[in-house]
Structures are given as structure tokens and as C-alpha cells.
Design a protein around this motif. Structure first.
Motif, PDB file in Angstrom:
ATOM      1  N   HIS A   1       3.331  -6.774  19.648  1.00  0.00           N
ATOM      2  CA  HIS A   1       3.433  -6.118  21.046  1.00  0.00           C
ATOM      3  C   HIS A   1       4.481  -6.979  21.589  1.00  0.00           C
ATOM      4  N   GLY A   2       5.302  -6.293  22.364  1.00  0.00           N
ATOM      5  CA  GLY A   2       6.515  -6.788  23.139  1.00  0.00           C
ATOM      6  C   GLY A   2       6.700  -6.148  24.284  1.00  0.00           C
ATOM      7  N   THR A   3       7.651  -6.704  25.172  1.00  0.00           N
ATOM      8  CA  THR A   3       7.651  -6.287  26.496  1.00  0.00           C
ATOM      9  C   THR A   3       8.497  -4.648  26.496  1.00  0.00           C
ATOM     10  N   ALA A   4       8.749  -4.249  25.471  1.00  0.00           N
ATOM     11  CA  ALA A   4       9.254  -2.829  25.248  1.00  0.00           C
ATOM     12  C   ALA A   4       8.425  -1.829  24.412  1.00  0.00           C
ATOM     13  N   GLY A   5       7.620  -2.439  23.709  1.00  0.00           N
ATOM     14  CA  GLY A   5       6.737  -1.417  22.912  1.00  0.00           C
ATOM     15  C   GLY A   5       5.941  -2.411  21.698  1.00  0.00           C
ATOM     16  N   THR A   6       5.427  -1.481  21.103  1.00  0.00           N
ATOM     17  CA  THR A   6       4.485  -2.100  19.981  1.00  0.00           C
ATOM     18  C   THR A   6       4.616  -1.464  18.389  1.00  0.00           C
ATOM     19  N   TRP A   7       4.660  -2.194  17.635  1.00  0.00           N
ATOM     20  CA  TRP A   7       4.725  -1.789  16.118  1.00  0.00           C
ATOM     21  C   TRP A   7       3.548  -2.201  15.471  1.00  0.00           C
ATOM     22  N   MET A   8       2.714  -1.326  14.831  1.00  0.00           N
ATOM     23  CA  MET A   8       1.413  -1.191  14.059  1.00  0.00           C
ATOM     24  C   MET A   8       1.690  -0.864  12.595  1.00  0.00           C
ATOM     25  N   LYS A   9       0.789  -1.500  11.708  1.00  0.00           N
ATOM     26  CA  LYS A   9       1.073  -1.092  10.184  1.00  0.00           C
ATOM     27  C   LYS A   9      -0.173  -1.013   9.962  1.00  0.00           C
ATOM     28  N   TYR A  10      -0.854   0.090   9.181  1.00  0.00           N
ATOM     29  CA  TYR A  10      -1.978   0.123   8.691  1.00  0.00           C
ATOM     30  C   TYR A  10      -1.786   0.178   7.091  1.00  0.00           C
ATOM     31  N   GLY A  11      -2.937  -0.192   6.322  1.00  0.00           N
ATOM     32  CA  GLY A  11      -2.848  -0.488   4.877  1.00  0.00           C
ATOM     33  C   GLY A  11      -2.051  -1.590   4.263  1.00  0.00           C
ATOM     34  N   ALA A  12      -2.526  -2.012   3.168  1.00  0.00           N
ATOM     35  CA  ALA A  12      -1.810  -2.980   2.414  1.00  0.00           C
ATOM     36  C   ALA A  12      -0.740  -2.822   1.613  1.00  0.00           C
ATOM     37  N   ASP A  13      -0.084  -3.801   1.430  1.00  0.00           N
ATOM     38  CA  ASP A  13       1.048  -3.695   0.505  1.00  0.00           C
ATOM     39  C   ASP A  13       0.610  -3.143  -0.718  1.00  0.00           C
ATOM     40  N   PRO A  14       1.115  -2.499  -1.757  1.00  0.00           N
ATOM     41  CA  PRO A  14       0.570  -2.010  -2.982  1.00  0.00           C
ATOM     42  C   PRO A  14       0.839  -2.964  -4.367  1.00  0.00           C
ATOM     43  N   GLN A  15       1.303  -3.898  -4.095  1.00  0.00           N
ATOM     44  CA  GLN A  15       1.720  -4.666  -5.251  1.00  0.00           C
ATOM     45  C   GLN A  15       0.773  -5.463  -5.896  1.00  0.00           C
ATOM     46  N   GLU A  16      -0.465  -5.926  -5.247  1.00  0.00           N
ATOM     47  CA  GLU A  16      -1.517  -6.437  -5.973  1.00  0.00           C
ATOM     48  C   GLU A  16      -2.199  -5.325  -6.687  1.00  0.00           C
ATOM     49  N   PRO A  17      -2.738  -4.162  -6.323  1.00  0.00           N
ATOM     50  CA  PRO A  17      -3.219  -3.389  -7.095  1.00  0.00           C
ATOM     51  C   PRO A  17      -2.355  -2.665  -8.144  1.00  0.00           C
ATOM     52  N   GLN A  18      -1.053  -2.549  -7.895  1.00  0.00           N
ATOM     53  CA  GLN A  18      -0.320  -2.394  -9.019  1.00  0.00           C
ATOM     54  C   GLN A  18      -0.149  -3.218 -10.150  1.00  0.00           C
ATOM     55  N   LEU A  19      -0.380  -4.590  -9.782  1.00  0.00           N
ATOM     56  CA  LEU A  19      -0.313  -5.666 -10.872  1.00  0.00           C
ATOM     57  C   LEU A  19      -1.694  -5.548 -11.477  1.00  0.00           C
ATOM     58  N   GLN A  20      -2.799  -5.422 -10.800  1.00  0.00           N
ATOM     59  CA  GLN A  20      -4.111  -5.168 -11.468  1.00  0.00           C
ATOM     60  C   GLN A  20      -4.081  -4.011 -12.129  1.00  0.00           C
ATOM     61  N   SER A  21      -3.333  -3.042 -12.071  1.00  0.00           N
ATOM     62  CA  SER A  21      -3.326  -1.845 -13.074  1.00  0.00           C
ATOM     63  C   SER A  21      -2.360  -2.120 -14.359  1.00  0.00           C
ATOM     64  N   GLY A  22      -1.752  -3.157 -14.293  1.00  0.00           N
ATOM     65  CA  GLY A  22      -0.934  -3.566 -15.397  1.00  0.00           C
ATOM     66  C   GLY A  22       0.592  -3.117 -15.460  1.00  0.00           C
ATOM     67  N   MET A  23       0.910  -2.514 -14.108  1.00  0.00           N
ATOM     68  CA  MET A  23       2.224  -2.179 -13.831  1.00  0.00           C
ATOM     69  C   MET A  23       3.257  -3.458 -13.864  1.00  0.00           C
ATOM     70  N   SER A  24       4.156  -3.230 -14.543  1.00  0.00           N
ATOM     71  CA  SER A  24       5.483  -4.265 -14.639  1.00  0.00           C
ATOM     72  C   SER A  24       5.752  -4.240 -13.157  1.00  0.00           C
ATOM     73  N   PRO A  25       6.390  -5.522 -12.926  1.00  0.00           N
ATOM     74  CA  PRO A  25       7.246  -5.600 -11.705  1.00  0.00           C
ATOM     75  C   PRO A  25       8.656  -5.325 -11.799  1.00  0.00           C
ATOM     76  N   ASN A  26       9.072  -4.731 -13.366  1.00  0.00           N
ATOM     77  CA  ASN A  26      10.148  -3.918 -13.446  1.00  0.00           C
ATOM     78  C   ASN A  26      10.268  -2.511 -13.386  1.00  0.00           C
ATOM     79  N   ASP A  27       8.948  -2.011 -13.202  1.00  0.00           N
ATOM     80  CA  ASP A  27       8.810  -0.583 -13.176  1.00  0.00           C
ATOM     81  C   ASP A  27       9.576   0.008 -12.014  1.00  0.00           C
ATOM     82  N   PRO A  28      10.173   1.139 -11.962  1.00  0.00           N
ATOM     83  CA  PRO A  28      10.916   1.681 -10.918  1.00  0.00           C
ATOM     84  C   PRO A  28       9.808   1.906  -9.653  1.00  0.00           C
TER      85      PRO A  28
END
Length: 351
Positions: free
Chosen positions: A241-268
Motif C-alpha cells: 500500500h502506498g500514497t498513490a495506490g495498492t499492489w496485490m498478488k494472489y497465488g504462490a510462485d510456481p517453482q516449488e510445485p514444478q520442482l516437486q513434479s520433477g520439472m528441471s530448472p532448465n525446462d523452458p
């Protein structure tokens, strides 16, 4: 001239070692993921058949290893890191860096004495929501930011039998998630001037804290951090929150579930998060999408590799680790005594 690879050993092959460290080490060019210190060689070889397996104690002194990565239970971080540094190894420690501030300062001194790189694995700096918050801050679109809020809430109502949920040094939800949120705060805004902390055990049969809340004090802003294991709803994870507005983000970054699934960090597709959150104009109420940021946790280990090869400072150094432990220690003191705890050398970034 081709540079020799950095030969890495991973201590511990539980969730953090198996899900994060091993695939990231394997993916980064210039790092040779060579050895795992684990009592479960079959589990290691099922995923990494060409990696050697030894005890953790043997791995820290192995003459063919340059970098030791410690992803063992929290109470073993300090003795294993100290042994590795004294054996001439560079060291990465999973969070929490240590059990307390004094241990953190002692490790920093040992690293300095042996001229070794020492870092803590605050990988979430390279997640889409932290990168997104940083991008919005740098853009100035919110004016002067007065409030930052970060939630790492989950819904796990059943108490499990595991060391993180059993009473003991380094156990509990806040030791698990607090360091991530504190590091994000210090990374984005500098050290706070004071902190208020509160802990609770809210699940039936719980033996350690499963709810934590912190308020970090800055001269002209406040930061609110919250972690819970009893949140089934979907509120925003990150808010500015700031004096000119607000930024909000829902939902988590996808990297943890991607790594859990076996996706390589080098996958496009690795790290792509199509949701950049929304920016709300305070004067008009207009809502516009923020630019999505791509997660890239492998850059943490690229930084470690480059630091070992060239002597440059890593993206996260030992002082960063000490800073987070300073705030974490103050949080626990505040939670125990029910008072606001001042911190030395608080940031004046927001003045």
C-alpha cells in the motif's frame, strides 16, 4: 580457458534437499553435483544414480568437494557448517541459518578466519512475488509505500509426526517460514527499527507453534508477516500500500510445485508465473495488471558458483544471514515477553 566445475556435496536428502537443492545444483552449469551425505543411499540413487553417498560427517571433509550445502535438521546446521568451513569448504546453509544469533555470528567469524564463502539459502528472493514486489517498488507507481504485507499461509489441520512439528530446538512453523518472510522484508526495505511478535499453537494436538504473526516497524511504514497452518481461504499473499495506490498478488510462485513434479530448472516453462498481480490506482480506483515476473531460483546457485570461481560477493552473504537471525531472535524475544523489541541499526530507507 575452461574453468573447473565447483564440486558440490549436499548434506541431507529430506524434503528441502530432495526438492530444492539437488535439482538446482544439478541444473546449474559449472557445478558438479557429486556427493550426498545421507543415511538413505537407495533414495539418493533412485534419482541420482551417479552421485556418491557418504555420511554427513565424511562429506564435510571429503577432499574432492569444494562446496558443502547443508539441508539437515535445523539443530545440526551450526556444527556441520563449522566443520565444513574449518575443513576449507565453502558453505551454503538452508534456512534457518542457525538456531540463534550467537551461532550465526560465530559461523560468520569462522568463515572469515578461513576465507571461505558462507551463505544462507534464501531462495525465495528469486520467486515471482518477491521479484514482483521489487519491480513495483522500483517503478514508483504506488508513491511512498507505507505498508507491506506477506502471508505464507497453508491448510494442514492434521498434526504430523516429524521433527518440524515435535518439540525441540529449531522446530515449529515460524522457524520454517519466518526466515523467508523476514529476509524478503529486509531485502526489500532494509533492517527494521523494532519488531512485535506473536506465536500460538492452534491445532488440536499440536506440540509446536503453527501460527505466527509479526509487525516490523520502520520510520514511515509497517510490515506485517503472517504464517498459519489453518488457512483454507485465498487472500492475497503479497500486498503493498502506498500514497498513490495498492499492489496485490494472489497465488504462490510456481517453482516449488514444478520442482516437486520433477520439472528441471532448465525446462523452458520453469518459473513462468502468468499472474503479476494488480495495481489499484488510489485516485481513480482503476485496476490494471502488473507485469508478471518469472521465478528463477537457480540464479542463487549461479551466484554461489561465480563467487567461488571469481571471489566476487555472492548475492546473499554471511552478513545477510546474520541480519535475518538478528530479527528472528528479536521476534522470539517479543513473542515470549509480549513487548515491542527494538533492533540495532534500523533502516532509514523509508525516511
Amino acid at each position: 580457458m575452461t574453468m573447473q566445475p565447483v564440486r558440490a556435496a549436499l548434506l541431507g536428502f529430506g524434503y528441502a534437499g530432495r526438492t530444492f537443492h539437488a535439482p538446482l545444483l544439478e541444473a546449474v552449469e559449472g557445478i558438479a553435483f557429486s556427493l550426498v551425505g545421507s543415511s538413505r543411499p537407495d533414495d539418493v540413487h533412485a534419482l541420482y544414480p551417479n552421485v556418491r553417498v557418504s555420511s554427513a560427517q565424511d562429506a564435510v571433509v571429503d577432499p574432492e568437494i569444494d562446496l558443502v550445502v547443508i539441508a539437515t535438521p535445523n539443530d545440526s546446521h551450526f556444527p556441520l557448517a563449522a566443520a565444513a568451513l574449518r575443513a576449507g569448504k565453502h558453505v551454503v546453509v538452508d534456512k534457518p541459518f542457525t538456531l540463534n544469533l550467537q551461532e550465526a555470528k560465530d559461523l560468520q567469524q569462522i568463515a572469515n578466519e578461513h576465507n571461505r564463502i558462507l551463505s544462507v539459502f534464501h531462495n525465495r528472493r528469486w520467486e515471482s512475488e518477491i521479484k514482483g514486489a521489487r519491480e513495483v517498488l522500483q517503478s514508483g507507481v504506488l508513491g511512498q509505500v507505507t505498508h507491506y504485507e506477506l502471508h505464507m499461509d497453508r491448510f494442514r489441520p492434521n498434526v504430523r509426526q516429524r521433527w518440524r512439528e515435535d518439540p525441540g530446538p529449531g522446530a515449529g512453523l515460524w522457524f520454517d517460514l519466518g526466515p523467508h518472510m523476514i529476509d524478503a522484508s529486509v531485502y526489500l526495505f532494509g533492517m527494521p527499527q523494532a519488531i512485535q511478535g506473536s506465536l500460538a499453537t492452534l491445532r488440536h494436538g499440536g506440540k509446536t507453534d503453527d501460527w505466527g504473526h509479526a509487525v516490523l516497524h520502520y520510520p514511515h511504514m509497517r510490515i506485517v508477516l503472517n504464517a498459519s497452518l489453518l488457512v483454507a481461504g485465498t487472500g492475497p499473499r503479497s500486498t503493498l500500500h502506498g500514497t498513490a495506490g495498492t499492489w496485490m498478488k494472489y497465488g504462490a510462485d510456481p517453482q516449488e510445485p514444478q520442482l516437486q513434479s520433477g520439472m528441471s530448472p532448465n525446462d523452458p516453462a520453469f518459473g513462468i508465473d502468468p499472474d503479476g498481480g494488480v495495481i489499484i490506482n488510489g485516485a481513480t480506483g482503476e485496476i490494471t495488471p502488473a507485469t508478471p515476473q518469472r521465478g528463477c531460483q537457480q540464479k542463487y546457485y549461479e551466484s554461489i558458483r561465480d563467487a567461488i570461481r571469481t571471489g566476487a560477493a555472492p548475492a546473499i552473504n554471511a552478513q545477510d544471514a546474520v541480519n535475518v537471525m538478528t530479527v528472528l531472535d528479536a521476534f522470539y524475544l517479543s513473542a515470549r515477553e509480549g513487548r515491542t523489541v527494538p533492533l540495532p541499526h534500523g533502516s532509514n530507507q523509508q525516511e
